[in-house]
Design a protein around this motif. Structure first.
Motif, PDB file in Angstrom:
ATOM      1  N   PHE A  34     -13.938   0.631  -8.112  1.00 28.45           N
ATOM      2  CA  PHE A  34     -13.459  -0.441  -7.213  1.00 28.45           C
ATOM      3  C   PHE A  34     -12.337  -1.202  -7.922  1.00 28.45           C
ATOM      4  CE2 PHE A  34     -17.059  -2.140  -9.570  1.00 28.45           C
ATOM      5  CZ  PHE A  34     -16.589  -3.354 -10.049  1.00 28.45           C
ATOM      6  N   GLN A  35     -11.482  -1.788  -7.132  1.00 31.35           N
ATOM      7  CA  GLN A  35     -10.343  -2.535  -7.658  1.00 31.35           C
ATOM      8  C   GLN A  35     -10.721  -4.010  -7.850  1.00 31.35           C
ATOM      9  OE1 GLN A  35      -7.368  -1.201  -8.521  1.00 31.35           O
ATOM     10  NE2 GLN A  35      -8.099   0.836  -7.913  1.00 31.35           N
ATOM     11  N   ILE A  36     -10.016  -4.636  -8.801  1.00 32.70           N
ATOM     12  CA  ILE A  36     -10.248  -6.049  -9.096  1.00 32.70           C
ATOM     13  C   ILE A  36      -8.947  -6.816  -8.846  1.00 32.70           C
ATOM     14  CG2 ILE A  36     -10.889  -7.741 -10.845  1.00 32.70           C
ATOM     15  CD1 ILE A  36     -12.485  -5.556 -12.241  1.00 32.70           C
ATOM     16  N   LYS A  37      -9.024  -7.822  -8.034  1.00 40.63           N
ATOM     17  CA  LYS A  37      -7.867  -8.686  -7.784  1.00 40.63           C
ATOM     18  C   LYS A  37      -7.759  -9.716  -8.902  1.00 40.63           C
ATOM     19  CE  LYS A  37      -8.118  -8.303  -2.751  1.00 40.63           C
ATOM     20  NZ  LYS A  37      -8.263  -9.058  -1.469  1.00 40.63           N
ATOM     21  N   LYS A  38      -6.609  -9.724  -9.535  1.00 39.98           N
ATOM     22  CA  LYS A  38      -6.393 -10.665 -10.637  1.00 39.98           C
ATOM     23  C   LYS A  38      -5.840 -11.981 -10.090  1.00 39.98           C
ATOM     24  CE  LYS A  38      -5.562  -7.022 -14.039  1.00 39.98           C
ATOM     25  NZ  LYS A  38      -4.611  -6.478 -15.054  1.00 39.98           N
TER      26      LYS A  38
END
Length: 275
Positions: free
Chosen positions: A238-242
């Protein structure tokens, strides 16, 4: 020249023969000086009366001489002008003060309206978040019920209040703490913050999670986000929003992960192996 009037009379001359005829025989001795006798009338000189002198002004007196302006006129007129100017200045000053006071009150009302509008917008945002959290909690409750019905309390090898899925036990903590406090609380229960290891586990967690801390963070000089056990996060999972630079911790909500300040307080998920 003395003020006298001269009266002129006619001078009549008669011949000697005419004079003799008028006298008609009266012998008169006439001294003959010339062919004619000259009879003189009295020349009378009359002094002009005082009244006549007053009635006949001289040419110099006939000209009107403008009278000088009175001193009070020179003094009073400038004073009246100054008074009028002072009154006008006072009126204008009062009007200016009143206008500035109205502007000040309008500015205060505008500031109050802006503050009310800002609070209203914040309340709308908070209400939206609360509504979303309510819906998430209802969905979480439903999922809890479904999980409990599938596993059954008698067959569960997890402590009371924990949910078993696969070979793990999960504890969804409703109390809010910082990321570090959440980590320490999980350790006190012989567990750790959640680590998602596969897609199946991710699907299960997404059905229950609602703004919970998980075991991902970026600390110190690290440039990548790492799990609590030191392994690197796989972006394929899964992607992580910074959202926050520097030190940050990962918050999971309905399948979306994002970095937040680690000092903020949220709910969290602990996990451990099933007995």
């Amino acid at each position: 020249m003395s003020e006298q009037s001269v009266t002129y009379v006619d001078l009549r001359s008669q011949t000697l023969a005419e004079q003799k005829r008028k006298r008609r025989g009266k012998p008169t001795r006439v001294t003959e000086t010339s062919g004619q006798d000259i009879i003189y009338s009295d020349l009378k000189f009359h002094a002009r009366s005082k009244q006549q002198r007053q009635q006949t002004p001289t040419s110099a007196e006939g000209k009107e001489t403008p009278s000088p302006a009175s001193p009070w006129v020179i003094t009073v007129i400038p004073g009246l002008l100054c008074l009028a100017l002072l009154v006008t200045a006072g009126v204008l000053g009062a009007m200016l003060f009143q206008a500035s006071d109205q502007v000040r009150r309008l500015n205060e009302e505008l500031i109050q309206k802006q503050a009310i509008q800002k609070n209203f917008t914040q309340l709308q945002k908070t209400l939206k978040n609360c509504t979303q959290q309510r819906d998430d909690l209802q969905a979480q409750k439903t999922n809890f019920s479904n999980v409990m019905n599938k596993t059954g309390d008698r067959c569960s090898s997890c402590p009371g209040g924990w949910i078993q899925h696969g070979g793990k036990c999960y504890h969804f903590i409703s109390e809010k703490r910082t990321w570090q406090e959440s980590k320490e609380d999980c350790r006190s229960h012989g567990s750790r913050l959640l680590k998602i290891e596969n897609k199946e586990e991710l699907v299960f967690i997404n059905g229950l999670v609602c703004f919970h801390w998980i075991g991902l963070s970026r600390m110190g000089a690290a440039t990548s986000v790492m799990w609590e056990d030191g392994t690197t996060h796989s972006t394929g999972l899964f992607q992580i929003k910074k959202k926050m630079p520097g030190e940050s911790c990962v918050l999971l909500n309905a399948g979306e992960a994002a970095t937040y300040k680690c000092t903020e307080q949220y709910r969290y998920i602990c996990e451990k192996r099933a007995a």
